[in-house]
Write a protein that holds these residues in place. Structure first.
Motif, PDB file in Angstrom:
ATOM      1  N   ARG A  98      -3.620 -11.541   3.722  1.00  0.00           N
ATOM      2  CA  ARG A  98      -4.029 -12.364   2.554  1.00  0.00           C
ATOM      3  C   ARG A  98      -4.329 -11.367   1.244  1.00  0.00           C
ATOM      4  O   ARG A  98      -4.730 -10.398   1.700  1.00  0.00           O
ATOM      5  CB  ARG A  98      -5.595 -13.204   2.738  1.00  0.00           C
ATOM      6  N   ASP A 100      -5.734 -11.166  -2.705  1.00  0.00           N
ATOM      7  CA  ASP A 100      -6.626 -11.881  -3.637  1.00  0.00           C
ATOM      8  C   ASP A 100      -6.879 -10.946  -4.803  1.00  0.00           C
ATOM      9  O   ASP A 100      -6.794  -9.730  -4.733  1.00  0.00           O
ATOM     10  CB  ASP A 100      -7.749 -12.434  -3.167  1.00  0.00           C
ATOM     11  N   ASP A 102      -9.799 -10.562  -7.636  1.00  0.00           N
ATOM     12  CA  ASP A 102     -11.331 -10.975  -8.095  1.00  0.00           C
ATOM     13  C   ASP A 102     -11.280 -10.425  -9.534  1.00  0.00           C
ATOM     14  O   ASP A 102     -11.165  -9.212  -9.546  1.00  0.00           O
ATOM     15  CB  ASP A 102     -12.289 -10.601  -7.270  1.00  0.00           C
ATOM     16  N   THR A 114      -6.842  -8.377   2.715  1.00  0.00           N
ATOM     17  CA  THR A 114      -7.353  -8.803   3.928  1.00  0.00           C
ATOM     18  C   THR A 114      -6.387  -8.630   5.231  1.00  0.00           C
ATOM     19  O   THR A 114      -5.082  -8.995   4.926  1.00  0.00           O
ATOM     20  CB  THR A 114      -7.739 -10.242   3.889  1.00  0.00           C
ATOM     21  N   LYS A 120     -11.710  -6.496   4.745  1.00  0.00           N
ATOM     22  CA  LYS A 120     -11.137  -6.376   3.320  1.00  0.00           C
ATOM     23  C   LYS A 120     -11.322  -4.994   2.684  1.00  0.00           C
ATOM     24  O   LYS A 120     -12.031  -4.406   2.704  1.00  0.00           O
ATOM     25  CB  LYS A 120     -11.903  -7.085   2.442  1.00  0.00           C
ATOM     26  N   ARG A 147       0.360 -15.722 -10.662  1.00  0.00           N
ATOM     27  CA  ARG A 147      -1.060 -15.630 -10.423  1.00  0.00           C
ATOM     28  C   ARG A 147      -1.647 -14.447 -11.003  1.00  0.00           C
ATOM     29  O   ARG A 147      -2.873 -14.345 -11.389  1.00  0.00           O
ATOM     30  CB  ARG A 147      -1.548 -16.192  -9.124  1.00  0.00           C
ATOM     31  N   SER A 159     -11.622 -15.996  -8.828  1.00  0.00           N
ATOM     32  CA  SER A 159     -10.853 -15.326  -7.456  1.00  0.00           C
ATOM     33  C   SER A 159      -9.333 -15.952  -7.632  1.00  0.00           C
ATOM     34  O   SER A 159      -9.328 -17.281  -7.803  1.00  0.00           O
ATOM     35  CB  SER A 159     -11.513 -15.480  -6.443  1.00  0.00           C
ATOM     36  N   VAL A 161      -5.845 -16.535  -5.580  1.00  0.00           N
ATOM     37  CA  VAL A 161      -4.988 -16.190  -4.305  1.00  0.00           C
ATOM     38  C   VAL A 161      -3.634 -15.859  -4.753  1.00  0.00           C
ATOM     39  O   VAL A 161      -3.025 -16.560  -5.339  1.00  0.00           O
ATOM     40  CB  VAL A 161      -5.101 -17.301  -3.133  1.00  0.00           C
ATOM     41  N   TRP A 163      -1.188 -14.123  -2.630  1.00  0.00           N
ATOM     42  CA  TRP A 163      -0.332 -14.466  -1.270  1.00  0.00           C
ATOM     43  C   TRP A 163      -1.148 -14.574  -0.210  1.00  0.00           C
ATOM     44  O   TRP A 163      -2.469 -13.912   0.075  1.00  0.00           O
ATOM     45  CB  TRP A 163       0.524 -13.108  -0.921  1.00  0.00           C
ATOM     46  N   GLN A 164      -0.725 -15.651   0.779  1.00  0.00           N
ATOM     47  CA  GLN A 164      -1.342 -15.641   2.068  1.00  0.00           C
ATOM     48  C   GLN A 164      -0.291 -16.000   3.344  1.00  0.00           C
ATOM     49  O   GLN A 164       0.610 -16.643   2.895  1.00  0.00           O
ATOM     50  CB  GLN A 164      -2.269 -17.002   2.105  1.00  0.00           C
TER      51      GLN A 164
END
Length: 171
Positions: A98, A100, A102, A114, A120, A147, A159, A161, A163-164
């Protein structure tokens, strides 16, 4: 003695790829629309390359950090490194599940990578060579560049996201 104000120099440096792409596009357009023979065909190729450089430059300029920060980011084909004066973080790209971003009210941004174990890695967007974080997204199919752009213009605590990893399994 500097003849150029530091703010103007920083702004130009931030948009340097856009300027270069615009110059290449203009040269290609000039050749494509005014030249004859092989130079005409070469002009179309240069025009297309210039447009690609221009679009990529715009994307990078919109997310490029505006000020320096602590640490240096390094990226090779297998890992992302964030080096600090006393230690650092090395993240194998294959273990990331993942990504993110922030954002904070003060205008700062932190990339959060992550891994499979839930660790993280937090990398400030103001670190030296932080544009390599954007390059790292090419290793993750489906990563949302929109994003990233949205996060770079966010004003408050948010926050995003980026990519996951798809963990859905078919039975």
């Amino acid at each position: 003695m500097n003849l150029i104000r530091p703010e103007a120099r920083d702004a130009f440096w931030r948009w340097r790829e856009v300027v270069f792409g615009a110059v290449v596009t203009a040269l290609g357009a000039n050749w494509a629309f005014t030249a004859y023979g092989i130079l005409n065909w070469l002009g179309w190729v240069v025009l297309i390359i210039g447009l690609g450089l221009l679009i990529t430059g715009l994307q990078r300029a919109r997310v490029r950090p505006r000020s320096g920060g602590v640490g240096v980011v390094d990226l090779d084909e297998a890992r992302l490194s964030y080096l600090l004066p006393q230690g650092g973080i090395v993240v194998p790209l294959s273990q990331i599940v993942r990504i993110d971003i922030d954002t904070f009210a003060g205008g700062s941004m932190v990339w959060v990578f992550t891994d499979e174990d839930g660790h993280k890695a937090r990398i400030p967007a103001g670190a030296a060579k932080a544009e390599k974080l954007l390059d790292a997204l090419s290793h993750f199919p489906g990563a949302s560049y929109n994003r990233v752009i949205e996060a770079s213009s966010a004003k408050g605590d948010n926050s995003f996201v980026i990519w996951q990893k798809n963990t859905a399994r078919l039975h």
